[in-house]
Design a protein around this motif. Structure first.
Motif, short mmCIF file in Angstrom:
data_model
loop_
_atom_site.label_atom_id
_atom_site.label_comp_id
_atom_site.label_asym_id
_atom_site.label_seq_id
_atom_site.Cartn_x
_atom_site.Cartn_y
_atom_site.Cartn_z
N GLY A 1 0.81 -1.21 0.00
CA GLY A 1 0.00 0.00 0.00
C GLY A 1 0.84 1.26 0.00
O GLY A 1 2.07 1.20 0.07
N PRO A 2 0.18 2.43 -0.03
CA PRO A 2 0.91 3.71 -0.14
C PRO A 2 1.32 4.33 1.19
O PRO A 2 1.99 5.35 1.21
CB PRO A 2 -0.11 4.60 -0.84
CG PRO A 2 -1.43 4.08 -0.37
CD PRO A 2 -1.26 2.60 -0.20
N ALA A 3 0.90 3.74 2.32
CA ALA A 3 1.18 4.35 3.63
C ALA A 3 1.64 3.28 4.60
O ALA A 3 1.33 2.10 4.43
CB ALA A 3 -0.07 5.05 4.16
N PRO A 4 2.37 3.66 5.64
CA PRO A 4 2.81 2.66 6.62
C PRO A 4 1.64 2.09 7.40
O PRO A 4 0.63 2.76 7.61
CB PRO A 4 3.75 3.45 7.54
CG PRO A 4 3.39 4.87 7.35
CD PRO A 4 2.84 5.01 5.97
N VAL A 5 1.77 0.84 7.81
CA VAL A 5 0.76 0.19 8.65
C VAL A 5 1.47 -0.55 9.77
O VAL A 5 2.62 -0.96 9.62
CB VAL A 5 -0.14 -0.80 7.86
CG1 VAL A 5 -0.95 -0.08 6.80
CG2 VAL A 5 0.69 -1.92 7.23
N THR A 6 0.77 -0.72 10.87
CA THR A 6 1.28 -1.51 11.99
C THR A 6 0.46 -2.78 12.07
O THR A 6 -0.76 -2.72 12.26
CB THR A 6 1.19 -0.73 13.31
OG1 THR A 6 1.96 0.47 13.20
CG2 THR A 6 1.72 -1.57 14.47
N VAL A 7 1.11 -3.93 11.89
CA VAL A 7 0.42 -5.21 11.98
C VAL A 7 0.28 -5.54 13.46
O VAL A 7 1.26 -5.70 14.18
CB VAL A 7 1.21 -6.32 11.24
CG1 VAL A 7 0.49 -7.66 11.39
CG2 VAL A 7 1.38 -5.97 9.77
N LYS A 8 -0.98 -5.62 13.92
CA LYS A 8 -1.24 -5.85 15.34
C LYS A 8 -1.48 -7.32 15.65
O LYS A 8 -1.09 -7.80 16.70
CB LYS A 8 -2.44 -5.00 15.78
CG LYS A 8 -2.21 -3.50 15.61
CD LYS A 8 -3.41 -2.69 16.01
CE LYS A 8 -3.58 -2.57 17.49
NZ LYS A 8 -2.51 -1.82 18.16
#
Length: 199
Positions: free
Chosen positions: A99-106
């Motif tokens: 994707g185009p933005a950072p994500v935090t995998v919880k």
């Protein structure tokens, strides 16, 4: 005749000042028109800028809310088994942020007949185009795990706009690193079961 000299021509005297005031009125009218045009132009510029800011803000919100993950089984380490043809292993799942933005995998989980996957409770920040290695616990039933049916992995992720979203991605277990890691323990369990059957 002398009476005629004392007659005042009102039409003539009214025209004269009117003729002198006309250029001033035209100049005032032009100034007013210029101001109207200038105000209209400023309104267009400000309106266009406002629309641009709104559009940019909306696009940024959409970009921050977009989640696109790709995952695949990466490796296995220790394993343990019992006499029921079930192997429990520690493994890793590689997660790529497409994707185009950072994500935090919880959290990470998945289940289908023969395979269960659960994360070990650690969160991972994944930048756009980056890869995270998620530690998982695997429960594999040797007789059922390696069919052609993919395993749907569910992710709970926090996006850049601090919203928690659920996404899923299907991974192939057959032929994967998890399959290769389970082959020897599954073969040992099968051999043990065969020996017990011969007694």
């Amino acid at each position: 005749m002398s009476a005629e000299h004392h007659v005042i021509d009102l039409v003539e005297t009214d025209r004269q000042p009117a003729d002198r005031a006309a250029p001033a009125r035209r100049a005032a009218s032009r100034t007013w028109n210029v101001r109207l045009v200038a105000a209209f132009a400023v309104g267009i510029v400000l309106g266009g800028a406002g629309v641009g800011v709104l559009r940019s803000s909306r696009e940024e919100r959409q970009r921050n809310a977009t989640v696109s993950l790709v995952a695949f089984p990466a490796s296995t380490s220790s394993s343990s088994g019992g006499d029921t043809e079930v192997v429990q292993m520690d493994g890793q799942l590689a997660v790529i942020n497409a994707g185009p933005a950072p994500v935090t995998v919880k959290s990470v989980s998945g289940q289908r007949p023969g395979v269960q996957v659960q994360d070990t409770g650690h969160t991972r920040l994944v930048r756009p185009g980056g890869t995270a290695w998620i530690s998982v616990e695997l429960r594999i039933e040797c007789a059922l795990a390696f069919g052609s049916e993919p395993l749907s992995i569910r992710f709970s992720v926090e996006t850049a706009d601090r919203q928690v979203r659920e996404v899923s991605y299907s991974v192939a277990v057959a032929g994967s690193a998890w399959h290769q890691g389970a082959e020897r323990p599954c073969a040992s369990l099968a051999e043990m079961a065969r020996r017990q059957g011969q007694r």
